[in-house]
Structures are given as structure tokens and as C-alpha cells.
Motif scaffolding. Structure first.
Motif, mmCIF file in Angstrom:
data_model
loop_
_atom_site.group_PDB
_atom_site.id
_atom_site.type_symbol
_atom_site.label_atom_id
_atom_site.label_comp_id
_atom_site.label_asym_id
_atom_site.label_seq_id
_atom_site.Cartn_x
_atom_site.Cartn_y
_atom_site.Cartn_z
ATOM 1 N N LYS A 76 0.843 -1.210 0.000
ATOM 2 C CA LYS A 76 0.000 0.000 0.000
ATOM 3 C C LYS A 76 0.872 1.252 0.000
ATOM 4 O O LYS A 76 0.520 2.258 -0.599
ATOM 5 C CB LYS A 76 -0.913 0.023 1.225
ATOM 6 C CG LYS A 76 -2.106 -0.886 1.130
ATOM 7 C CD LYS A 76 -2.932 -0.759 2.403
ATOM 8 C CE LYS A 76 -4.169 -1.587 2.383
ATOM 9 N NZ LYS A 76 -4.920 -1.459 3.663
ATOM 10 N N GLN A 77 2.016 1.163 0.680
ATOM 11 C CA GLN A 77 2.919 2.308 0.764
ATOM 12 C C GLN A 77 3.805 2.389 -0.469
ATOM 13 O O GLN A 77 4.074 3.465 -0.970
ATOM 14 C CB GLN A 77 3.765 2.182 2.037
ATOM 15 C CG GLN A 77 4.412 3.476 2.516
ATOM 16 C CD GLN A 77 5.576 3.942 1.681
ATOM 17 O OE1 GLN A 77 6.370 3.155 1.188
ATOM 18 N NE2 GLN A 77 5.664 5.245 1.492
ATOM 19 N N GLN A 78 4.243 1.246 -0.966
ATOM 20 C CA GLN A 78 5.146 1.200 -2.122
ATOM 21 C C GLN A 78 4.871 -0.109 -2.874
ATOM 22 O O GLN A 78 5.301 -1.176 -2.442
ATOM 23 C CB GLN A 78 6.597 1.272 -1.642
ATOM 24 C CG GLN A 78 7.662 1.042 -2.690
ATOM 25 C CD GLN A 78 7.529 1.927 -3.901
ATOM 26 O OE1 GLN A 78 6.989 1.493 -4.910
ATOM 27 N NE2 GLN A 78 7.992 3.155 -3.815
ATOM 28 N N GLY A 79 4.140 0.003 -3.971
ATOM 29 C CA GLY A 79 3.727 -1.176 -4.723
ATOM 30 C C GLY A 79 4.856 -2.083 -5.146
ATOM 31 O O GLY A 79 4.716 -3.311 -5.164
ATOM 32 N N GLN A 101 -2.415 -0.938 -7.609
ATOM 33 C CA GLN A 101 -3.104 0.349 -7.429
ATOM 34 C C GLN A 101 -2.118 1.429 -6.999
ATOM 35 O O GLN A 101 -2.252 2.577 -7.396
ATOM 36 C CB GLN A 101 -4.227 0.226 -6.398
ATOM 37 C CG GLN A 101 -5.437 -0.497 -6.943
ATOM 38 C CD GLN A 101 -6.520 -0.705 -5.904
ATOM 39 O OE1 GLN A 101 -6.258 -0.763 -4.705
ATOM 40 N NE2 GLN A 101 -7.747 -0.828 -6.365
ATOM 41 N N GLN A 102 -1.118 1.056 -6.224
ATOM 42 C CA GLN A 102 -0.125 2.027 -5.778
ATOM 43 C C GLN A 102 0.889 2.311 -6.886
ATOM 44 O O GLN A 102 1.306 3.443 -7.071
ATOM 45 C CB GLN A 102 0.575 1.497 -4.519
ATOM 46 C CG GLN A 102 1.297 2.565 -3.686
ATOM 47 C CD GLN A 102 2.581 3.066 -4.303
ATOM 48 O OE1 GLN A 102 3.363 2.312 -4.861
ATOM 49 N NE2 GLN A 102 2.780 4.376 -4.228
ATOM 50 N N ASP A 103 1.264 1.276 -7.635
ATOM 51 C CA ASP A 103 2.243 1.418 -8.720
ATOM 52 C C ASP A 103 1.977 0.338 -9.754
ATOM 53 O O ASP A 103 2.231 -0.843 -9.493
ATOM 54 C CB ASP A 103 3.662 1.279 -8.166
ATOM 55 C CG ASP A 103 4.754 1.510 -9.209
ATOM 56 O OD1 ASP A 103 4.484 1.362 -10.425
ATOM 57 O OD2 ASP A 103 5.890 1.821 -8.813
#
Length: 111
Positions: A76-79, A101-103
Motif C-alpha cells: 500500500k505504501q510502495q507497490g 493500485q499504488q504502482d
């Protein structure tokens, strides 16, 4: 940290180490690399690290790289931290979706 001995405060030394590590990791999760194996295998310490920088998952113990909650917070913080997740979680629909979704490039690390 805290003045006085851990015995005086009624806090075991191992808990003081965890508290100190969590404070350090709150501002730089990648400091997990410099901590010893015991702290790299501590759920709360690693959770704090990956919430600050998902890529800190690389330095978590193998056991915690297989932990659903830890990995979900990391992606969630860094895909792209999906790369460091345990193989079983690299094909988890929920984990991969959160990572992408994050990356969007994180899909390359899905199994």
C-alpha cells in the motif's frame, strides 16, 4: 529514550529496544536494514518500517515477508515492494491489487 534503568520502569530491555527501533523507523523505514535479526523478525518493528517505506520489506525476516498484514501495508505504501513478499503472497489477489493500485509497474513482481 527513557531515563533510568528498564528494571526501574518495569519494562524489559527487549521492549525498550523495540520502542527505540520503532521511533527510528517512523522517520526512515529503511533503517530496518541496520537492525539485528531479532528486530527484523519483530512484527511491530517491521510494521512501523513498512508503513514508512514499503521497500523496507526487503530487510524483514522471511517469516514476516510471508505475513499478510505486513506485506499488505508494504505494498500500500510502495507497490514495488511486492518483489520482496513471500512467493505465496505474490499471487494473492488482494496483495497484488493493492500493489498495482499504488504502482502499476508492480505487476511484474506478481506470480
Amino acid at each position: 529514550l527513557l531515563a533510568g534503568s528498564s528494571k526501574q520502569w518495569g519494562i524489559p530491555m527487549s521492549n525498550l529496544a523495540c520502542i527505540a527501533a520503532q521511533r527510528k523507523l517512523a522517520s526512515d523505514g529503511m533503517q530496518l536494514e541496520a537492525l539485528g535479526e531479532a528486530l527484523q523478525d519483530d512484527f511491530e518493528v517491521v510494521l512501523e518500517a513498512v508503513k514508512q517505506n514499503g521497500l523496507a520489506l526487503e530487510y524483514a525476516s522471511r517469516r514476516l515477508r510471508d505475513d499478510h498484514e505486513i506485506v499488505l501495508e508494504a505494498v500500500k505504501q510502495q507497490g514495488m515492494s511486492l518483489e520482496y513478499a513471500g512467493e505465496g503472497l505474490q499471487d494473492s489477489h488482494e496483495i497484488v491489487l493493492a500493489a498495482v493500485q499504488q504502482d502499476g509497474m508492480a505487476v511484474e513482481h506478481a506470480s
